[in-house]
Design an enzyme around this catalytic site. Structure first.
Site, PDB file in Angstrom:
ATOM      1  N   GLU A   1      37.984  44.647  40.011  1.00 30.08           N
ATOM      2  CA  GLU A   1      37.922  45.172  38.645  1.00 30.08           C
ATOM      3  C   GLU A   1      38.323  46.642  38.599  1.00 30.08           C
ATOM      4  O   GLU A   1      39.033  47.086  37.701  1.00 30.08           O
ATOM      5  CB  GLU A   1      36.499  45.011  38.108  1.00 30.08           C
ATOM      6  CG  GLU A   1      36.057  43.577  37.955  1.00 30.08           C
ATOM      7  CD  GLU A   1      34.596  43.485  37.560  1.00 30.08           C
ATOM      8  OE1 GLU A   1      34.302  42.755  36.612  1.00 30.08           O
ATOM      9  OE2 GLU A   1      33.760  44.160  38.197  1.00 30.08           O
TER      10      GLU A   1
ATOM     11  N   ASP B   1      29.932  31.928  37.444  1.00 23.45           N
ATOM     12  CA  ASP B   1      29.339  30.712  37.995  1.00 23.45           C
ATOM     13  C   ASP B   1      28.079  30.401  37.206  1.00 23.45           C
ATOM     14  O   ASP B   1      27.667  31.188  36.351  1.00 23.45           O
ATOM     15  CB  ASP B   1      29.006  30.902  39.484  1.00 23.45           C
ATOM     16  CG  ASP B   1      28.072  32.075  39.714  1.00 23.45           C
ATOM     17  OD1 ASP B   1      26.854  31.888  39.564  1.00 23.45           O
ATOM     18  OD2 ASP B   1      28.550  33.192  40.013  1.00 23.45           O
TER      19      ASP B   1
END
Length: 253
Positions: A12, A217
């Site tokens: 990121e 997730d």
């Protein structure tokens, strides 16, 4: 004054560093900080480190050494709430430390010395972050062209996020964690490892804080594999688009 953008993952951070105007790398407290400008706004980019202690150290350095005016966190999380699916985005409204337990001296989850279990994010910054996320998710192009397994668009959620020094990675553990928190009135949407620590540091210093987490997730038995794949293929693009949109909104303030 500068805006600090904390990222949980190298993937990121690297995409945002590439957009910096006049970049300057500064080493402090064993960490690399990138100073520069995004859309004419002064920013400091940094990796939080993994876990609450590392994140708190980084947040304190940003405040004490770099004098930032606000901190915004972008990262990934496991989805716990109903309907919080992989690829969805959660904008934090407040934070709880799910591994805080000083009972019987204090009620479980209460922060000793704070007389509360939850720390709120700054409402103004959070509203701007929610607008930036909503704009990105509603766009038909770019990384937001991704769809769920059923073909539906991804969803933006706002609410409670839990942090703790543990990667929650089994369905049994995630169910137990959510059930315990919900029974105490903490209807948690997502779980991660850093945000609550940064929220506490910012609370102590009276500094505005906001956070966004993309769901990598479902904090279940497939979490490890889902997380690794998501980080490699999606996380950096999500963070890049959200933060660039957010910084443009800062120009208007």
């Amino acid at each position: 004054m500068s805006t600090a953008i904390l990222s949980a993952l190298t993937e990121e951070q690297s995409s945002l560093v590439e957009h910096l105007a006049h970049p300057q790398r500064v080493m402090h407290a064993g960490r690399a900080f990138w100073l520069g400008e995004l859309h004419d706004q002064r920013v400091v980019l940094a990796l939080s480190g993994i876990g609450k202690v590392a994140a708190a150290t980084t947040a304190t350095a940003l405040i004490e050494h770099f004098g930032v005016a606000r901190i915004v966190f972008t990262g990934v999380a496991g989805g716990l709430g109903d309907g919080v699916n992989v690829g969805d985005v959660v904008v934090a409204q407040d934070y709880v430390q799910h591994d805080m337990d000083a009972s019987p001296l204090f009620p479980r989850w209460e922060l000793p010395g704070y007389a509360r279990s939850r720390l709120a994010c700054d409402p103004v910054l959070t509203a701007m972050l929610l607008e930036a996320v909503s704009h990105c998710v509603s766009g038909a192009s770019g990384p937001w062209g991704l769809k769920t397994a059923t073909g539906a668009a991804h969803v933006v959620h706002q609410g409670l996020v839990a942090s703790g020094d543990r990667f929650v990675s089994t369905a049994h553990e995630s169910r137990h964690l959510r059930t315990a928190l919900c029974s105490a009135g903490h209807d948690v949407l997502a779980v991660e490892m850093e945000g609550a620590a940064v929220a506490q540091v910012c609370h102590d210093y009276g500094l505005p804080f906001a956070a966004v987490r993309t769901i990598s997730d479902r904090a279940d038995d497939e979490a490890h594999g889902d997380f690794a794949e998501f980080v490699q293929t999606v996380a950096s693009r999500y963070a890049e688009q959200i933060m660039l949109s957010f910084v443009k909104l800062l120009q208007k303030t």
